[in-house]
Scaffold this motif. Sequence first.
Motif, PDB file in Angstrom:
ATOM      1  N   TRP A  17      -7.775  -2.087   0.588  1.00 47.86           N
ATOM      2  CA  TRP A  17      -5.511  -2.495   0.527  1.00 47.86           C
ATOM      3  C   TRP A  17      -5.560  -3.157  -1.019  1.00 47.86           C
ATOM      4  O   TRP A  17      -4.605  -3.000  -1.115  1.00 47.86           O
ATOM      5  CB  TRP A  17      -5.513  -2.411   1.621  1.00 47.86           C
ATOM      6  CG  TRP A  17      -5.439  -1.287   2.857  1.00 47.86           C
ATOM      7  CD1 TRP A  17      -6.497  -1.594   3.917  1.00 47.86           C
ATOM      8  CD2 TRP A  17      -5.015   0.095   2.546  1.00 47.86           C
ATOM      9  NE1 TRP A  17      -6.235  -0.287   4.339  1.00 47.86           N
ATOM     10  CE2 TRP A  17      -5.230   1.075   3.157  1.00 47.86           C
ATOM     11  CE3 TRP A  17      -4.150   0.768   1.167  1.00 47.86           C
ATOM     12  CZ2 TRP A  17      -4.461   2.390   3.955  1.00 47.86           C
ATOM     13  CZ3 TRP A  17      -3.225   1.759   2.026  1.00 47.86           C
ATOM     14  CH2 TRP A  17      -4.040   2.197   3.016  1.00 47.86           C
ATOM     15  N   LEU A  20      -5.553  -0.990  -3.901  1.00 50.46           N
ATOM     16  CA  LEU A  20      -4.018  -0.065  -4.031  1.00 50.46           C
ATOM     17  C   LEU A  20      -3.421  -0.904  -3.774  1.00 50.46           C
ATOM     18  O   LEU A  20      -1.668  -0.621  -4.571  1.00 50.46           O
ATOM     19  CB  LEU A  20      -4.245   0.326  -2.627  1.00 50.46           C
ATOM     20  CG  LEU A  20      -3.163   1.491  -2.252  1.00 50.46           C
ATOM     21  CD1 LEU A  20      -3.803   3.095  -3.990  1.00 50.46           C
ATOM     22  CD2 LEU A  20      -3.471   3.009  -1.251  1.00 50.46           C
ATOM     23  N   PHE A 265      -4.557   6.877  -4.557  1.00 51.39           N
ATOM     24  CA  PHE A 265      -4.465   6.314  -3.721  1.00 51.39           C
ATOM     25  C   PHE A 265      -6.074   6.590  -4.350  1.00 51.39           C
ATOM     26  O   PHE A 265      -7.275   5.831  -3.582  1.00 51.39           O
ATOM     27  CB  PHE A 265      -4.265   7.004  -2.792  1.00 51.39           C
ATOM     28  CG  PHE A 265      -4.947   6.572  -1.286  1.00 51.39           C
ATOM     29  CD1 PHE A 265      -4.430   6.147  -0.386  1.00 51.39           C
ATOM     30  CD2 PHE A 265      -5.946   7.786  -0.704  1.00 51.39           C
ATOM     31  CE1 PHE A 265      -5.315   5.995   0.990  1.00 51.39           C
ATOM     32  CE2 PHE A 265      -6.936   7.346  -0.035  1.00 51.39           C
ATOM     33  CZ  PHE A 265      -6.785   6.715   1.000  1.00 51.39           C
TER      34      PHE A 265
END
Length: 284
Positions: A17, A20, A265
């Motif tokens: 994460w 991202l 993603f």
Amino acid sequence: MAFDTLRNRLTVPLSFWERLKAADPGLMAAAVAYNAFFALVPAAIGFVAAASFIGQSEAALERTERTLAIFVPEDITAFLIDIVEDAAEIIGGQQTWVILLSVLIAIYSGSRGVVALQKALARIEGMEEDRKGWKVRIIGIVLTIGAGLTLLVTSLTLLVGRRVIDFLVAWTKFEGLETLWEWLRFPLVALGLFLFLYSVYRWGPPRPFPGAFWAAALSTVLVAASSLVLGVYLNEVASANTFAVLGTFALVLLWFFVGAFLILFCGAAVGFGSQHWQGRRIRG
């Protein structure tokens, strides 16, 4: 040692994460959707004007519609085809300057969206952009032109393939070839999408993106799947009130946004997986 192993397992999602989030996917995907949307009209004008030079405007329109209909939701396909049809009425006899101006505008707007992807992918891998601004823009322009050429080649391949199948069916009287062709259209269009995405992953960032091949493959699958799911939702679930509130414009923007978000993603997922795998090999 058990505690260290558990801590490493818990930090795997966090590391992903963080990658991202570094790309700011919401903002970058919105930038891609915005620029792609505003490239539609000039691109359609240039496409129709260019097709009219060889007297194939109607065939090109039909070919493009069949290509889009494979993965693009029906309502969005209809919207895009309406733009192309309107473009045919706009150009009139001003073909030369309309083509030049429209192509320049389409390339400029489309390349801005590609450049946003380039910057986001670089952030995912923590790459510093050491290239000159004009070099980054030129790469974005080349990738944008490549996307248009990919669509063109894919459309031509589908047209030629359709004619070959019709000839074989007439010759062999075996109608099963038509069913086979319907299934083959999907991998052909997917291949075109894959080649474009691979080019973005491979040559978009300052250095080749880790696992560019697998990132492009995963993105192709997810982008196509999300488009098909959106099509099912629009046809089977969404009500007339939904269309009244959102409108087709919002649906097209949403379609572009979701596609761009999935590209980032998948880049974060494959980039992290590649680094994690390399780390395991080194430790092994």
